[in-house]
Design an enzyme around this catalytic site. Structure first.
Site, PDB file in Angstrom:
ATOM      1  N   SER A 244     141.305  19.912  -4.948  1.00 53.12           N
ATOM      2  CA  SER A 244     141.443  20.898  -6.024  1.00 53.12           C
ATOM      3  C   SER A 244     142.665  21.759  -5.747  1.00 53.12           C
ATOM      4  O   SER A 244     143.322  21.615  -4.724  1.00 53.12           O
ATOM      5  CB  SER A 244     140.198  21.772  -6.108  1.00 53.12           C
ATOM      6  N   LYS A 245     142.934  22.655  -6.650  1.00 55.59           N
ATOM      7  CA  LYS A 245     144.072  23.589  -6.547  1.00 55.59           C
ATOM      8  C   LYS A 245     144.092  24.296  -5.191  1.00 55.59           C
ATOM      9  O   LYS A 245     145.151  24.577  -4.644  1.00 55.59           O
ATOM     10  CB  LYS A 245     143.956  24.663  -7.631  1.00 55.59           C
ATOM     11  N   ARG A 246     142.901  24.582  -4.705  1.00 58.75           N
ATOM     12  CA  ARG A 246     142.766  25.273  -3.429  1.00 58.75           C
ATOM     13  C   ARG A 246     143.513  24.565  -2.314  1.00 58.75           C
ATOM     14  O   ARG A 246     143.984  25.161  -1.360  1.00 58.75           O
ATOM     15  CB  ARG A 246     141.267  25.290  -3.084  1.00 58.75           C
ATOM     16  N   GLY A 248     146.303  22.978  -2.598  1.00 54.25           N
ATOM     17  CA  GLY A 248     147.741  22.905  -2.847  1.00 54.25           C
ATOM     18  C   GLY A 248     148.016  21.998  -4.029  1.00 54.25           C
ATOM     19  O   GLY A 248     147.112  21.656  -4.773  1.00 54.25           O
TER      20      GLY A 248
END
Ligand code: GLU
Length: 473
Positions: A244-246, A248
């Protein structure tokens, strides 16, 4: 074996992320390896969520990755007639039927399933409606959905990567193919298209594995041979959680913007699930084509290690010919200076860069003279009594003949010796004055590339600044 026909079938409800890019890459490699056909199909039947800009972005990302397609892009939104013909044929053959339950009736069935603690399954009651009655009710305008008449027999998904799974008879209910507003649903359009396009191998993410029994039932109903299924293990973050975005960047366009090279990303993605054997890691697309096979794809999830990708990208960056690198750097706003000088600067800085953004950032020091100076550096070296020293250094360096790093270093060493200083006592303030920061490639090589005039101008300006330090407080 006949030449394979494979497809990449993205839904344009988001940009191309690494999972999709890997699916595209594996299909492309498989097609190229087998001298087959790679088809691009845009699954945009979800009108509310599909966006044309996202399709454009996906096509751009695929071109950027070097994944050219042989047929398409085909848009499912333009293939409605094909799906309706297929539905009519299944109805005529009794492999599908109309079901006339109203939304309220269906709700009641769902509620009673929930009350008895079971998941809702349509019980197939509309199978009993005769062909004549069904045609008559449809003709009179009554609303209906089209459901698949799922045969009462086991379904086998024999997956080339995940292995064989047998679903007992009755595992599926008679699922809906066409909604009451005439909108054909996802599983149906996928299979109708796969059959129409003569797809031989369905290579996609393991998130679609639960759909595979429905697809097997649909291929059978459509009277088509089953393609080979190959469901790829999911891509996770290094912590083992869903990417996920977390974690990167995850979109191909983000990697492009961050200065990654398509060859490095292709290489990295190829290794997320596939292994060419013999511990091979670095490969061009052509090498991957010659080595690719479904047999060497593992079933497990893989981890997306950004650090490793950055490292690999750094490796690739070292090998790009200078002229090509100058081209590649253009979108990253490198200061506009003499091409020969730029080539020398690149040679000096590239080994420290892992991405084009890193490199462009490092090259910024060859543009405008620095205006800001690293605060910790100023605290340490920003003393007024350093000003005369920096000024003398400017004179000595500009007098060095020839203006080469060896001669420059000798001049600086001689000055340090004269003043009873260590070379670093001169070099650090000089670095700060010339670049604004304390980290740079070897100083005298940097000065050689900066040139006599710039070096002198920057050092003298820095000396003036140092002389004014107390006034500034
Ligand atoms: N459109 C689907 C997706 O984007 C892929 C369907 C398939 O490959 O069968 O996930």
């Amino acid at each position: 074996m006949t030449a394979p026909r494979v497809r990449f079938a993205p839904s344009p409800t988001g940009s191309l992320h690494v999972g999709g890019a890997r699916t595209a890459l594996y299909n492309w490699l498989f097609a190229r390896r087998g001298g087959g056909t790679f088809i691009l199909r845009i699954e945009d039947t979800d009108v509310e969520r599909s966006r044309r800009e996202l399709t454009d972005q996906i096509l751009h990302a695929m071109r950027w990755l070097g994944l050219d397609w042989d047929e398409g892009p085909f848009f499912q939104s333009e293939r409605g007639a094909l799906y309706h013909e297929a539905a009519d044929r299944l109805l005529a053959e009794g492999k599908a039927y109309r079901a006339f339950e109203t939304p309220d009736e269906l709700d009641a069935m769902k509620k009673s399933a929930a009350a008895s603690g079971s998941a809702f399954r349509y019980d197939g009651r509309a199978r009993a409606i005769s062909k004549e009655e069904s045609d008559r009710r449809a003709a009179s305008g009554e609303k209906f959905v089209v459901r698949l008449n799922v045969p009462d027999e086991p379904l086998v998904v024999d997956d080339a990567v995940q292995g064989r799974t047998e679903f007992p008879a009755g595992a599926l209910d008679d699922f809906v193919l066409v909604r009451s507003d005439g909108h054909p649903l996802y599983h149906f359009t996928v299979c109708v298209d796969d059959v129409a396009m003569g797809i031989t191998h369905v290579i996609r993410g393991a998130d679609h594995l639960p759909n595979a029994p429905k697809h097997v039932a649909l291929f059978r109903a459509l009277g088509a041979p089953l393609p080979v299924f190959a469901h790829l293990g999911m891509i996770l973050g290094t912590d083992g959680k869903k990417l996920s975005k977390r974690h990167g960047a995850a979109g191909v366009e983000e990697f492009e913007a961050e200065g990654y090279l398509p060859a490095a990303l292709d290489n990295f993605l190829a290794l997320l699930g596939w292994s060419p054997g013999e511990d091979r890691e670095r490969m061009t697309l052509a090498e991957m084509v010659s080595l690719f096979s479904l047999e060497r794809i593992g079933p497990s999830p893989s981890r997306f290690d950004h650090e490793k990708l950055a490292w690999l990208n750094g490796q690739y960056l070292q090998e790009v010919p200078a002229a090509r690198l100058i081209e590649m750097l253009k979108p990253f706003r490198v200061p506009d200076f003499d091409p020969e000088l730029l080539a020398r600067a690149i040679a000096l800085h590239r080994s420290r860069a892992r991405t084009l953004v890193d490199l462009a950032h490092a090259l910024a020091i060859y543009g405008d003279d620095p205006m800001d100076f690293d605060a910790a550096g100023m605290k340490k070296f920003g003393k007024p009594d350093a000003a005369p020293l920096v000024r003398t250094l400017a004179e000595r360096l500009s007098a060095a003949e020839p203006f080469t790093h060896a001669a420059l270093e000798e001049a600086a060493r001689a000055l340090a010796a004269e003043k009873g200083l260590k070379l670093g006592d001169l070099a650090q303030p000089a670095r700060l004055g010339l670049t604004g920061v304390l980290a740079s490639p070897p100083l005298f090589e940097l000065i050689e590339v900066l040139g006599k005039e710039t070096t002198r101008r920057r050092l003298l300006a820095f000396a003036d600044l140092l002389a004014r330090v107390p006034a500034a407080h």
